[in-house]
Design an enzyme around this catalytic site. Structure first.
Site, PDB file in Angstrom:
ATOM      1  N   LYS A 104       0.869  -1.187   0.000  1.00 50.79           N
ATOM      2  CA  LYS A 104       0.000   0.000   0.000  1.00 50.79           C
ATOM      3  C   LYS A 104       0.897   1.225   0.000  1.00 50.79           C
ATOM      4  O   LYS A 104       2.035   1.174   0.461  1.00 50.79           O
ATOM      5  CB  LYS A 104      -0.900   0.019   1.246  1.00 50.79           C
ATOM      6  CG  LYS A 104      -2.130   0.882   1.085  1.00 50.79           C
ATOM      7  CD  LYS A 104      -3.210   0.198   0.281  1.00 50.79           C
ATOM      8  CE  LYS A 104      -4.400   1.068   0.058  1.00 50.79           C
ATOM      9  NZ  LYS A 104      -5.511   0.310  -0.538  1.00 50.79           N
TER      10      LYS A 104
HETATM   11  P1  NAD Z   1     -13.140   8.204  -2.965  1.00 44.60           P
HETATM   12  O1  NAD Z   1     -12.131   9.230  -2.610  1.00 44.60           O
HETATM   13  O2  NAD Z   1     -13.536   8.028  -4.387  1.00 44.60           O
HETATM   14  O3  NAD Z   1     -14.500   8.400  -2.146  1.00 44.60           O
HETATM   15  C1  NAD Z   1     -14.568   8.581  -0.764  1.00 44.60           C
HETATM   16  C2  NAD Z   1     -15.874   9.323  -0.492  1.00 44.60           C
HETATM   17  O4  NAD Z   1     -16.085   9.385   0.904  1.00 44.60           O
HETATM   18  C3  NAD Z   1     -15.867  10.761  -1.015  1.00 44.60           C
HETATM   19  O5  NAD Z   1     -17.068  11.020  -1.701  1.00 44.60           O
HETATM   20  C4  NAD Z   1     -15.737  11.588   0.254  1.00 44.60           C
HETATM   21  O6  NAD Z   1     -16.331  12.867   0.139  1.00 44.60           O
HETATM   22  C5  NAD Z   1     -16.462  10.715   1.255  1.00 44.60           C
HETATM   23  N1  NAD Z   1     -16.043  10.974   2.632  1.00 44.60           N
HETATM   24  C6  NAD Z   1     -14.823  11.252   3.109  1.00 44.60           C
HETATM   25  N2  NAD Z   1     -14.856  11.438   4.429  1.00 44.60           N
HETATM   26  C7  NAD Z   1     -16.133  11.260   4.811  1.00 44.60           C
HETATM   27  C8  NAD Z   1     -16.820  11.306   6.054  1.00 44.60           C
HETATM   28  N3  NAD Z   1     -16.168  11.594   7.165  1.00 44.60           N
HETATM   29  N4  NAD Z   1     -18.146  11.051   6.065  1.00 44.60           N
HETATM   30  C9  NAD Z   1     -18.823  10.762   4.933  1.00 44.60           C
HETATM   31  N5  NAD Z   1     -18.218  10.701   3.721  1.00 44.60           N
HETATM   32  C10 NAD Z   1     -16.900  10.956   3.667  1.00 44.60           C
HETATM   33  O7  NAD Z   1     -12.552   6.848  -2.353  1.00 44.60           O
HETATM   34  P2  NAD Z   1     -12.908   5.373  -2.765  1.00 44.60           P
HETATM   35  O8  NAD Z   1     -11.930   4.933  -3.789  1.00 44.60           O
HETATM   36  O9  NAD Z   1     -14.368   5.241  -3.032  1.00 44.60           O
HETATM   37  O10 NAD Z   1     -12.509   4.605  -1.419  1.00 44.60           O
HETATM   38  C11 NAD Z   1     -13.390   4.552  -0.314  1.00 44.60           C
HETATM   39  C12 NAD Z   1     -12.947   3.421   0.596  1.00 44.60           C
HETATM   40  O11 NAD Z   1     -12.916   2.195  -0.140  1.00 44.60           O
HETATM   41  C13 NAD Z   1     -11.550   3.574   1.209  1.00 44.60           C
HETATM   42  O12 NAD Z   1     -11.526   2.989   2.480  1.00 44.60           O
HETATM   43  C14 NAD Z   1     -10.687   2.749   0.254  1.00 44.60           C
HETATM   44  O13 NAD Z   1      -9.479   2.316   0.861  1.00 44.60           O
HETATM   45  C15 NAD Z   1     -11.631   1.611  -0.043  1.00 44.60           C
HETATM   46  N6  NAD Z   1     -11.325   0.878  -1.275  1.00 44.60           N
HETATM   47  C16 NAD Z   1     -11.284   1.490  -2.479  1.00 44.60           C
HETATM   48  C17 NAD Z   1     -11.014   0.747  -3.621  1.00 44.60           C
HETATM   49  C18 NAD Z   1     -11.033   1.359  -5.001  1.00 44.60           C
HETATM   50  O14 NAD Z   1     -10.936   0.605  -5.983  1.00 44.60           O
HETATM   51  N7  NAD Z   1     -11.163   2.663  -5.155  1.00 44.60           N
HETATM   52  C19 NAD Z   1     -10.755  -0.627  -3.517  1.00 44.60           C
HETATM   53  C20 NAD Z   1     -10.816  -1.231  -2.271  1.00 44.60           C
HETATM   54  C21 NAD Z   1     -11.108  -0.471  -1.146  1.00 44.60           C
END
Ligand code: NAD
Length: 466
Positions: A104
């Protein structure tokens, strides 16, 4: 939750699984501990001065190479957070039988405070630092998008890596999550959310598990709360509402929430968010915070960040089923409270494995230099055409036009990617459900998932004798 306790939570779950497996202490310690964490500090000349940035890349386990894991951009990233996320990647890949070790990365930055050309300059410099140390390479270490990064950043990274390695045949495979025109694969953007959907569909095929939640059979009509309408939260709720008839009643974002008991139109809300940069102004907006995680619902999908369900609010969670779309949204203390109150949790390293699964397909595509389906699609179409002609001549009836088109079309890249993703997610959920239900002393799905992952990793160490 602070990042130290995020790592502790992951390690506590590991220890529970290792104990149930009877793993020796030395082997358990070897598997659990991150192999290396690199901290890079570099300067970029911007806005009339030299700006210093800090980046991390943790290699958790190299029992398979390359190691794989996203790079997130966030203002509060630190070593503990990156190590916790890298460990989850190791267990996620093992659970889903993806031949990668876990890694990571993070860059300490608030991307919203920088212009796009500045972000590009910073990302390219970060890539140079990673490349110098072998922390980005098709054969050793393959980053991907995560919170705060996406296709655009991956395209910059791949381009920079190619410039540094102009004769490297497989250079595109140095990162995944790239745009389609830059070595990407169809279906990568939606993959994690789509994987959450497939996992929930599979959950509802396991009546023993559904029974434990007290929910009725089937996804149709289930009331859903989602926290975070980013890449993962948006795709998961879009597909669940459009394909499975779920009713998304609450969307919690950083600047408030949208509430509509009749069901929120996710596509329209997302469009509003993209246009205005906020959910404010959308019908149903209320100025509310994470307390809405405690609202009444059938399914709770935390899809934003770690530690949001913890010892302070776990006892007030009313949804009987939680699917962890985000990494680490439930702390170890929160987990214990929820387990005691009978809430079923589908753990992060199973539920959100769709991203790394399709990344794996993208990496294979880059190494083979051929789009999935290119060789067989038309041949399949011809076979189906002949089959339909045979059925029509035998029955004397004409095949309905709509069905004919569906049946006749050969597999495209997106069809194959979704098929491989569905197979992976269903297989992983089925395996953890079997372990949970059929083995003694396995308290929950999280422990079951960890036991499967750790056992596989342990075998790989035992078989090489080191
Ligand atoms: P992203 O940045 O696209 O979206 C995150 C969203 O959460 C944003 O819309 C943001 O405004 C919102 N957010 C942030 N803080 C917040 C809060 N305190 N309350 C409510 N909403 C809040 O990120 P993502 O890629 O969707 O990732 C989200 C989660 O999923 C993370 O934990 C990431 O590690 C995990 N994840 C992502 C992927 C991927 O392919 N993108 C894969 C596996 C896991």
């Amino acid at each position: 939750m602070d990042n130290e306790s995020f790592l502790q939570s992951v390690d506590m779950n590991f220890d529970r699984a290792a104990g149930l497996l009877g793993l020796s202490d030395d082997l358990a310690e070897k598997i659990k501990t991150a192999n290396a964490t690199y901290i890079v500090r570099f300067g970029v000349r911007l806005r009339g001065g030299l700006q210093t940035f800090t980046g991390y890349r943790t290699v958790h386990s190299e029992h398979f190479e390359p190691v794989k894991g996203g790079i997130r951009y966030g203002p509060f990233a630190d070593q503990n957070e990156v190590e916790a996320l890298a460990a989850l990647m190791t267990y996620k890949c093992a659970l889903t039988e993806i031949p990668f070790g876990g890694a990571k990365g993070a860059l300490v930055i608030d991307p919203r405070k920088w212009e796009i050309p500045e972000l590009e300059q910073i990302t390219r410099r970060f890539t140079q630092e990673l490349a110098k140390r072998g922390l980005i390479s098709p054969s050793q270490n393959v980053p991907a998008p995560d919170m705060g990064t996406g296709e655009r950043e991956m395209a910059w990274m791949a381009d920079e890596y190619r410039r540094l390695n102009p004769t490297e045949l497989n250079a595109w495979a140095c990162v995944t999550g790239k745009p389609l025109g830059k070595g990407g694969i169809a279906g990568r953007i939606e993959a994690t959310g789509r994987g959450v959907q497939y996992t929930l569909q599979e959950f509802f095929r396991h009546s023993r598990d559904v029974k434990k939640t007290g929910l009725s059979a089937g996804l149709g009509g289930k009331r859903v709360i989602v926290q975070g309408l980013g890449n993962v939260g948006y795709h998961a709720t879009l597909f669940l509402s459009q394909d499975d008839g779920c009713c998304i009643t609450h969307v919690l974002e950083r600047d408030g929430a949208i509430v509509d008991p009749k069901g929120i139109n996710i596509a329209a809300l997302y469009e509003h968010m993209i246009e205005t940069g906020s959910i404010k102004g959308y019908p149903g907006f209320i100025d509310s915070g994470p307390e809405l995680l405690e609202a009444e619902a059938d399914i709770l999908i935390p899809a934003a960040m770690e530690g949001v369900i913890n010892e302070t609010n776990a006892s007030r969670i009313r949804a009987p089923l939680i699917i962890e779309a985000a990494n680490g949204p439930v702390t170890a203390a929160g987990d214990a409270i929820l387990r005691n109150s009978g809430v079923v949790i589908i753990p992060d390293f199973c539920a959100n494995a769709g991203g790394v699964t399709v990344s794996y397909f993208e990496w294979i595509k880059n190494l083979t230099h051929i789009r999935f389906g290119r060789m067989q699609r038309r041949q399949q179409e011809k076979q189906f055409e002949r089959l339909i002609a045979g059925v029509e001549s035998m029955t004397g009836k004409t095949f309905p036009e709509d069905d004919r088109n569906t049946v006749m079309s050969g597999a495209t890249e997106i069809n194959l990617v979704r098929s491989g993703l569905e197979d992976t997610m269903r297989g992983a959920y089925h395996a953890i459900s079997m372990t949970w239900n059929d083995k003694d002393n396995v308290p929950d799905l999280r422990t079951a998932a960890m036991m499967i992952a750790v056992e596989r990793i342990a075998h790989s160490y035992i078989s090489i004798g080191s």
